[in-house]
Enzyme design. Structure first.
Site, PDB file in Angstrom:
ATOM      1  N   MET A   1      21.613  26.893   5.067  1.00 33.41           N
ATOM      2  CA  MET A   1      22.612  27.300   4.064  1.00 33.41           C
ATOM      3  C   MET A   1      24.038  27.112   4.591  1.00 33.41           C
ATOM      4  O   MET A   1      24.937  27.863   4.209  1.00 33.41           O
ATOM      5  CB  MET A   1      22.399  28.776   3.641  1.00 33.41           C
ATOM      6  CG  MET A   1      21.023  29.046   3.076  1.00 33.41           C
ATOM      7  SD  MET A   1      20.710  30.807   2.845  1.00 33.41           S
ATOM      8  CE  MET A   1      20.310  31.326   4.500  1.00 33.41           C
TER       9      MET A   1
ATOM     10  N   LYS B   1      17.342  30.276  -8.680  1.00 39.15           N
ATOM     11  CA  LYS B   1      18.584  30.004  -9.391  1.00 39.15           C
ATOM     12  C   LYS B   1      18.974  28.548  -9.176  1.00 39.15           C
ATOM     13  O   LYS B   1      18.761  27.992  -8.106  1.00 39.15           O
ATOM     14  CB  LYS B   1      19.703  30.908  -8.897  1.00 39.15           C
ATOM     15  CG  LYS B   1      20.089  30.672  -7.462  1.00 39.15           C
ATOM     16  CD  LYS B   1      21.418  31.290  -7.118  1.00 39.15           C
ATOM     17  CE  LYS B   1      21.702  30.995  -5.642  1.00 39.15           C
ATOM     18  NZ  LYS B   1      22.873  31.589  -5.115  1.00 39.15           N
TER      19      LYS B   1
ATOM     20  N   ASP C   1      10.243  30.168  -6.383  1.00 42.48           N
ATOM     21  CA  ASP C   1      11.659  29.856  -6.219  1.00 42.48           C
ATOM     22  C   ASP C   1      11.955  28.501  -6.851  1.00 42.48           C
ATOM     23  O   ASP C   1      11.049  27.727  -7.151  1.00 42.48           O
ATOM     24  CB  ASP C   1      12.014  29.808  -4.724  1.00 42.48           C
ATOM     25  CG  ASP C   1      11.972  31.194  -4.097  1.00 42.48           C
ATOM     26  OD1 ASP C   1      12.023  32.183  -4.843  1.00 42.48           O
ATOM     27  OD2 ASP C   1      11.867  31.271  -2.861  1.00 42.48           O
TER      28      ASP C   1
HETATM   29  C1  LIG Z   1      17.428  30.577   1.463  1.00 41.60           C
HETATM   30  S1  LIG Z   1      17.103  29.505   2.806  1.00 41.60           S
HETATM   31  C2  LIG Z   1      15.362  29.630   2.831  1.00 41.60           C
HETATM   32  C3  LIG Z   1      14.733  29.025   4.053  1.00 41.60           C
HETATM   33  C4  LIG Z   1      13.234  28.956   3.963  1.00 41.60           C
HETATM   34  N1  LIG Z   1      12.648  30.266   3.872  1.00 41.60           N
HETATM   35  C5  LIG Z   1      12.626  28.192   5.136  1.00 41.60           C
HETATM   36  O1  LIG Z   1      11.918  28.789   5.970  1.00 41.60           O
HETATM   37  O2  LIG Z   1      12.827  26.976   5.192  1.00 41.60           O
HETATM   38  C6  LIG Z   1      17.376  27.928   2.058  1.00 41.60           C
HETATM   39  C7  LIG Z   1      17.930  26.924   3.052  1.00 41.60           C
HETATM   40  O3  LIG Z   1      16.871  26.269   3.756  1.00 41.60           O
HETATM   41  C8  LIG Z   1      17.234  24.953   4.059  1.00 41.60           C
HETATM   42  N2  LIG Z   1      16.298  24.025   3.407  1.00 41.60           N
HETATM   43  C9  LIG Z   1      15.301  24.339   2.565  1.00 41.60           C
HETATM   44  N3  LIG Z   1      14.610  23.244   2.200  1.00 41.60           N
HETATM   45  C10 LIG Z   1      15.200  22.198   2.832  1.00 41.60           C
HETATM   46  C11 LIG Z   1      14.969  20.814   2.860  1.00 41.60           C
HETATM   47  N4  LIG Z   1      13.958  20.259   2.185  1.00 41.60           N
HETATM   48  N5  LIG Z   1      15.779  20.036   3.619  1.00 41.60           N
HETATM   49  C12 LIG Z   1      16.781  20.571   4.328  1.00 41.60           C
HETATM   50  N6  LIG Z   1      17.043  21.881   4.357  1.00 41.60           N
HETATM   51  C13 LIG Z   1      16.271  22.697   3.621  1.00 41.60           C
HETATM   52  C14 LIG Z   1      18.656  24.748   3.532  1.00 41.60           C
HETATM   53  O4  LIG Z   1      19.553  25.055   4.580  1.00 41.60           O
HETATM   54  C15 LIG Z   1      18.706  25.779   2.425  1.00 41.60           C
HETATM   55  O5  LIG Z   1      20.037  26.131   2.123  1.00 41.60           O
END
Ligand SMILES: C[S@@+](CC[C@H](N)C(=O)[O-])C[C@H]1O[C@@H](n2cnc3c(N)ncnc32)[C@H](O)[C@@H]1O
Length: 261
Positions: A173, A61, A39
């Site tokens: 998100m 993306k 990703d």
């Molecule tokens: C499509 S979801 C995937 C979540 C992922 N599978 C997980 O378990 O963290 C993506 C969302 O995870 C959160 N996210 C991912 N990385 C992050 C980070 N380093 N800091 C804060 N939020 C994060 C945000 O809300 C982002 O929009």
């Protein structure tokens, strides 16, 4: 002619951003991979741990740019495994938390491809933790819920009446629709004084956090970038005493170029 036996697809959780938050098993799989399908939010430092000969395929993306359709990713995983390759499907956080990992597994099962899951550290827990917010805390919250704030279905379809009673709410998100989410929480009985926080780029050198209440969190978090996690509940106030993270000392990306886009 003898047919080649299929390789193995490992769905590996990459963690929230700090490359040191990958599990030991995840690292072993990455180091042994012949193909890495990843990703966008997977750090360049992590991808460097794969062999130089490994094929790296970015199926993520950038904001506003069309991503690979899920069906095309599924087809790629199946095709590479059918060539007998060891494939790592590297996904941000945990593969089964809003990561469409289940859909990829269904495609692999349908195609008869062996697979395994290597769970990862989800940002739903790690982002609050990196801001000094435990999602549960004796006397404050004995349950937490993780909600997608950006769904294809309208947000109103979630059971907000039940969610406001859970304890701690973690919203992934949800950054772009934060004003809408706050309005829903207030409409379903949460007080404007309920503590709330937004943490962006958690666990990396880019980490930033905004803290306030439902009354002002949308305004306070306006400048924060993406990815960001929203936390709502009494546990947020603990960060006044428990904040510990210094972005300058983080092992993860410290500049935007460090994030694979
Ligand atoms: C499509 S979801 C995937 C979540 C992922 N599978 C997980 O378990 O963290 C993506 C969302 O995870 C959160 N996210 C991912 N990385 C992050 C980070 N380093 N800091 C804060 N939020 C994060 C945000 O809300 C982002 O929009």
């Amino acid at each position: 002619m003898k047919s080649r036996s299929p390789g193995l697809v490992s769905l590996v959780g990459a963690g929230p951003g700090d490359p040191e938050l990958l599990t030991v098993k995840g690292l072993k799989r990455l180091e042994g991979a012949e193909v890495v399908v990843h990703d966008r939010l997977v750090s360049a430092q992590l991808l460097d741990r794969a062999k130089s000969s490994a094929r790296r395929i970015d199926v993520g993306k950038a904001p506003g740019v069309r991503r690979w359709p899920q069906s095309r990713i599924n087809t790629l995983l199946v095709a590479e495994a059918r060539r007998g390759r060891r494939v790592v499907r590297l996904k941000g956080g945990d593969p089964f938390v809003f990561g469409r990992g289940g859909e990829e597994c269904e495609a692999l099962v349908a195609a008869g491809i062996p697979f395994e899951i290597v769970p990862g550290v989800t940002s739903a827990i790690a982002a609050p933790a990196c801001a000094g917010i435990p999602v549960t805390h004796r006397g404050l919250a004995s349950a937490f819920a993780v909600v997608a704030g950006h769904t294809s279905a309208p947000l109103e379809q979630l059971d907000w009446a039940a969610l406001v009673r859970v304890g701690t709410l973690v919203i992934l998100m949800g950054r772009a629709r934060l004003p809408e989410i706050v309005a829903l929480l207030l409409r379903h009985g949460m007080s404007e004084a309920t503590p709330a926080a937004v943490i962006s780029h958690a666990s990396t050198g880019l980490q930033q956090a905004a803290r306030g209440s439902l009354a002002d969190i949308a305004a306070r978090a306006r400048e924060l970038g993406s990815p960001a996690t929203v936390v709502v509940g009494e546990v947020v106030d603990l960060s006044e005493r428990l904040a510990w993270f210094t972005p300058g000392e983080a092992a993860g990306p410290t500049a935007r170029e460090g994030v694979v886009a």
